[in-house]
Design an enzyme around this catalytic site. Structure first.
Site, PDB file in Angstrom:
ATOM      1  N   HIS A  33     -16.586  -6.610   6.142  1.00 45.90           N
ATOM      2  CA  HIS A  33     -15.633  -6.053   5.164  1.00 45.90           C
ATOM      3  C   HIS A  33     -15.617  -6.821   3.859  1.00 45.90           C
ATOM      4  CE1 HIS A  33     -14.129  -3.348   8.203  1.00 45.90           C
ATOM      5  NE2 HIS A  33     -14.014  -4.375   9.012  1.00 45.90           N
ATOM      6  N   GLU A  54      -3.450   7.409   7.379  1.00 45.30           N
ATOM      7  CA  GLU A  54      -4.358   8.022   6.412  1.00 45.30           C
ATOM      8  C   GLU A  54      -5.455   8.772   7.131  1.00 45.30           C
ATOM      9  OE1 GLU A  54      -4.799   5.011   2.570  1.00 45.30           O
ATOM     10  OE2 GLU A  54      -6.480   5.344   3.915  1.00 45.30           O
ATOM     11  N   LYS A  67       0.808  -1.214   0.000  1.00 42.70           N
ATOM     12  CA  LYS A  67       0.000   0.000   0.000  1.00 42.70           C
ATOM     13  C   LYS A  67       0.844   1.267   0.000  1.00 42.70           C
ATOM     14  CE  LYS A  67      -4.201  -2.011   1.744  1.00 42.70           C
ATOM     15  NZ  LYS A  67      -5.285  -2.000   2.727  1.00 42.70           N
ATOM     16  N   ARG A 127      -6.302  -8.264 -10.784  1.00 42.65           N
ATOM     17  CA  ARG A 127      -6.892  -9.532 -11.244  1.00 42.65           C
ATOM     18  C   ARG A 127      -8.338  -9.281 -11.617  1.00 42.65           C
ATOM     19  NH1 ARG A 127     -10.389  -9.781  -7.017  1.00 42.65           N
ATOM     20  NH2 ARG A 127      -9.555  -9.137  -5.011  1.00 42.65           N
TER      21      ARG A 127
END
Lengths: 167, 504, 504, 167
Positions: free
Chosen positions: C235, C200, C116, C292
């Protein structure tokens, strides 16, 4: 066991069976196959890496099957002892059921283009039946003479009713 | 919106109509003959009533019984599907008289379009191109000779009330005219109780192309483009596609406009289809109008995204059309194959019977509209259509390749079907190139019938088939067969055969 | 084109890939674990090889065995599906090293987007908006405090290698920062073997919107519009749709352009997805890239008409993209519901088991991508996804109503499923209005869980259920039960349990 | 016959049976129904014009069924003689199976947040298992004390394995 596949006779024998893995002789070939009955009447066979998905559809009796693989149909008959006995016994009069024309399904007689006493050639139309919204022609399988006509044009007929007797 | 709709039909189309009703929150009433107690439309509807014995004339064609069920169930509207009573003007009239809504056009529209002579006259008045020919019934020899001479040989003699090839004669020279007229008249009288006949120019090797139209009760009419229906056997369509490989944008616009004009000329309401003959030079002629939903309507739904049954219901309720002509586009390509219970290798002989095994194709770009299931016995009394397999593709090639994949995935055991024949058509070079007309099956007879090889056979498949059958045989010897649906029904035999349904 | 493709996956996605290969005339090789011998991908592929015991680590994650099967079968390419090895850069690398084609992006693209922190850096360089936050790994307390202060509370502490909510901490005030950083680092090290973390800004009530992209080996990149994926439980997405009810044309164009930029920034090849967080004021931030095919790709296929698997294969073969950006449009609306073997009323607990009865919905506007069948036992070792039910409608309302019809038509007996829960979502006013974000299930908890009434119950249904069960009970007393699949397998017991498959 | 539908007991009796038409008493109501077993385990019932399409799914034993109608599931138990006998016999110790926690499926133990001897309240988490890509918490159904823990964090477990014994 003798098995007839699409009219070809072949000898099939299970040589070994260990769990789902079978060693089977078919004619003069030997196959080691992994077999799963994945659904009722559906077999998955893995043989040398190839995957075969086969639907085994029961036929008229316990010895007859239609096996579907992709687009192809295979008619398979298992010639067990009973089948061999019957076959031997019936060999003399195999064509006896050709002595009459049966209706395979209910319908209506559209036309009977022949009359009693006519000499008929193989392939000649004997009767025209309307069923399932379509007209179908029934033809003579071999040369014969019309012995009796058991229905009339316009008549409503049942399934499996005898329509015309032949000699 | 309607609270409850009665579906005066059976088979796949009844199920298809029920599905759209469910999506609209409308309750459904099924009617069924004694042969259809186990059919899916009976099971999927909210209510179901038996209306008589198996023959159509004693059940699905009995207007009195159907109206009685509508009364009992307090249905507000009746959807006729296709076939049966769908193009019977009397049915439309009787429903209206009973204070209910017929989901279809008026008695007048059906009657006018149902007679070929009156339909031709209307079309000529409306400026729609028809096949050159006579406007009136032919009654004497002089009139017949003059008419045929004016048109030019070859000509077709046709019964005004005709259908299914009956009362039709192809005539190639003057000397044959009068005899053909007389025999056509006699056959027409026999078949339809009406001996009116007329003469048309014979169109050689035509394409059969039809336009879907929708018309509301407020005078708005749109067309939803064409369907190519030239692949036919025994004068019956078996494969339809849209767009037509023959079509150009200009032609589509022109023919579409005429289709709209044709519908307007009979004050049409609802969904309908204008059928055209198109020759190889792209000349086109009005052939007839089908004043109902067509079997092949799903291909149009696939490329326009519009649910035609919902539109029919909205129109019948009085809504204006949901779309204007300029909002419509064709996206992608769609093909329908009709899966029949028939023996394609034996002159397409119907082959009803018990479905012992069924697996239907799934996944991307496929729609199956059917009504049978494993253990269902296809009745012998009705059309042998089992299901419609419809594919969608971004291109025509993709739709064809997907159809081949789906035809292979489709398994129907226990009866003969057209699956294999349909796949053969998908491989026929003329079809792949999109170069075909109504003579397609005749012209490709060798490829379709005489060139039969096993398809994509993997090595040793016959041997594997023998092995699987042997194992199944041995299994059954030791155990009760489990997948034998007829035995399941024997087990149930103590309940006897159906006797006690609420009957009308 | 490729002659043969190995599919390094199982379940519905393996079957889905096989179908597109069949349509392209490409042969397929399946690999399977011992738990999947009966699975549909094994049966539908041309070849199938067992690669190990049920646990993924011993089968579907074994790169060595998969490459060995590719070698034996002479496959030219490997499709990874989703999950398992699909986002493993090492797998992409090894396949290339073996001289085969990986149907997916390069090792470099996967690796860059998989971390990330590096993904954020690339995106910032490419001008793609990211959630305000730090670019580097946080290593000391002072750096942590300064970073969080600059961003402004609340903030999220996130593991660079993270996923599935692990190594994530929501921090609302300064005093909590350092402890949260330390515990996140420790959890990240435990879970991913990498303790890099970053900070973040916390986006409250975000929408999860993603863009499908396609990129060829010649530098061409297009996007295929968005998917709205905000309906999530634990999630994990359970419902996806396109177009997003939140989207405007302007926003779509902007975000689409950034999605293309994002893909270009890592020299992407193949199909991929750029995920964004979008807040209620339509501010949007790059979240991550999935390198993907996604589970939810069919909704995009429905509105664009494009077969994404075929495009993946064409791209891998070296073809240029089949479409340019300006040729693409969204037609209609599509929704996907994921059908899980789970107990939705009991915290979504997985509920594997034997499928004793299955009927899938059919007809207009429905696609089912699944892999189970009647008599199949859902394995306990893998994701409990049974199938994906995807509907298409001309409008969003139609797609929803069709989904309700299809969820009702879908019958799965023998296991607990999410069917009922999904139908409840289709009825939730916030969903119907298209007003929802990732907190949808929490915010509608009462409607979804506490307000359970029997649905559309017809009068006397309980009594009819009792009657049907009694008749079945009596039938079974007198006869061998026929629909008992476990008995069918007992009958087969003489063959024992699978032992003899060709193993690697 | 006594039948339990969704935990409600009701008396069902077949009064008349003529072909497929049955007259059945359910509680104090009487129904005249037309019944077809249309597929294995699927019944179509027509009653007063209404059409019911019912899937009858076999349960753990020959007396238990789940009946599916539209979105609704009905748990149906047929209380035959055998069932009534078993029920009477077991009435005294119905909760005996609550004395241990079983794993319903194979997986991995993620966490055991309790230890032997702990007093547990109803609803408290006893063990967290990871299976089918998800973590699931198993909670105490009633107040109890931890008697024995038969597994450890990180252990791989089989389906139906005993994990924790309770008192």
């Amino acid at each position: 066991m003798e098995i007839i596949v699409n009219k070809q006779s072949i000898e099939v024998e299970i040589l070994e069976r260990q769990a789902n893995e079978l060693l089977i002789a078919v004619g003069n070939k030997k196959y080691r196959v992994d077999v799963e009955r994945v659904e009722n009447g559906t077999y998955s066979i893995l043989c040398r890496g190839k995957s075969y998905d086969l639907k085994v559809i029961p036929g008229d009796n316990k010895r007859n099957f239609t096996v579907i693989h992709k687009f192809n149909n295979y008619n398979v008959e298992i010639l067990d002892a009973e089948a061999r006995y019957r076959k031997n016994r019936n060999n003399t009069n195999l064509d006896e059921d050709q002595s009459s024309i049966f209706s395979p399904m209910p319908g209506k007689v559209v036309k009977i283009p022949i009359k009693v006493g006519d000499s008929i050639e193989s392939g000649q139309t004997l009767i025209i039946i309307s069923a399932m919204k379509m007209e179908s022609e029934y033809k003579a399988a071999k040369d014969c003479i019309i012995k009796e006509i058991l229905t009339t044009e316009g008549a409503t007929i049942e399934g499996n009713q005898s329509l015309i007797l032949l000699e | 919106m309607f609270k409850k709709i009665l579906i005066a039909n059976r088979g796949e189309i009844a199920v298809r109509v029920i599905r759209s009703c469910q999506e609209m929150g409308v309750k459904t009433v099924a009617v069924f003959s004694e042969a259809d107690r186990r059919s899916l439309h009976v099971r999927y509807a909210d209510e179901a009533y038996c209306i008589g014995p198996p023959p159509s004339a004693e059940s699905y064609l009995r207007m009195d019984k159907i109206l009685e069920v509508a009364r009992i169930t307090k249905a507000d509207a009746i959807h006729p599907g296709y076939g049966f009573l769908s193009e019977n003007p009397e049915f439309s009239h009787l429903i209206k008289k009973s204070g209910l809504i017929f989901i279809g056009p008026s008695e007048f529209s059906i009657r006018t379009m149902g007679n070929k002579i009156s339909a031709r006259q209307r079309m000529i008045e409306a400026g729609v191109p028809v096949v050159p020919g006579t406007k009136e019934n032919i009654t004497d020899k002089k009139q017949a000779l003059k008419a045929t001479e004016n048109i030019g040989f070859p000509v077709m003699i046709k019964a005004a009330a005709g259908g299914g090839g009956k009362g039709m004669r192809l005539v190639r020279k003057k000397e044959e005219v009068w005899e053909a007229v007389q025999s056509a008249k006699s056959e027409a009288l026999d078949s339809f109780g009406n001996d009116s006949i007329y003469v048309e120019k014979y169109i050689d090797s035509p394409h059969h192309i039809e336009f879907q139209i929708l018309a509301d009760k407020h005078g708005n009419v749109i067309h939803l483009f064409e369907r190519e229906c030239s692949v036919q056997r025994r004068h019956q369509k078996i494969i339809e596609e849209t767009p037509s490989p023959l079509m150009t944008d200009k032609l589509r616009k022109e023919m579409g406009r005429y289709a709209v004009d044709a519908a307007k000329a009979v004050n049409y309401e609802g969904a309908g289809t204008i059928e055209f003959l198109v020759d190889n030079d792209l000349n086109y002629y009005f052939l007839e109008m089908n004043t109902r939903l067509q079997v092949e309507h799903p291909v149009t739904e696939n490329v326009t995204g519009i649910d035609l049954v919902k539109e029919q219901i909205r129109i019948a309720w009085g809504h204006k059309l949901s779309y204007r002509q300029n909002e419509l586009t064709q996206n992608g390509h769609s093909i329908e194959c009709r899966i029949y219970a028939e023996d394609s290798d034996n002159n397409f002989m119907p082959s009803p019977g018990l479905i012992k095994k069924m697996t239907e194709p799934k996944g991307i770009g496929v729609r199956v509209d059917g009504y049978v299931f494993e253990g269902f016995e296809v009745p012998v009394y009705y059309d042998p259509l089992i299901s419609k397999l419809i594919t969608f593709g971004k291109t025509r090639t993709e739709a064809i390749n997907r159809m081949k994949r789906c035809l292979e995935e489709y398994k129907l055991g226990g009866i003969k079907t057209s699956l294999h024949f349909l796949k053969r058509i998908m491989e026929t070079p003329d079809f792949v190139k999109g170069k075909y007309n109504t003579h397609f099956i005749d012209q490709n007879h060798d490829f379709l019938f005489n060139n039969i090889v096993k398809d994509d056979t993997m090595e040793n498949t016959e041997d594997m088939a023998a092995i699987a059958a042997l194992l199944e045989y041995q299994l059954n010897l030791n155990h009760t067969p489990e997948n034998n649906h007829s035995s399941s029904r024997n087990a149930w035999k103590e309940f006897g055969r159906k006797k006690g349904v609420t009957r009308l």
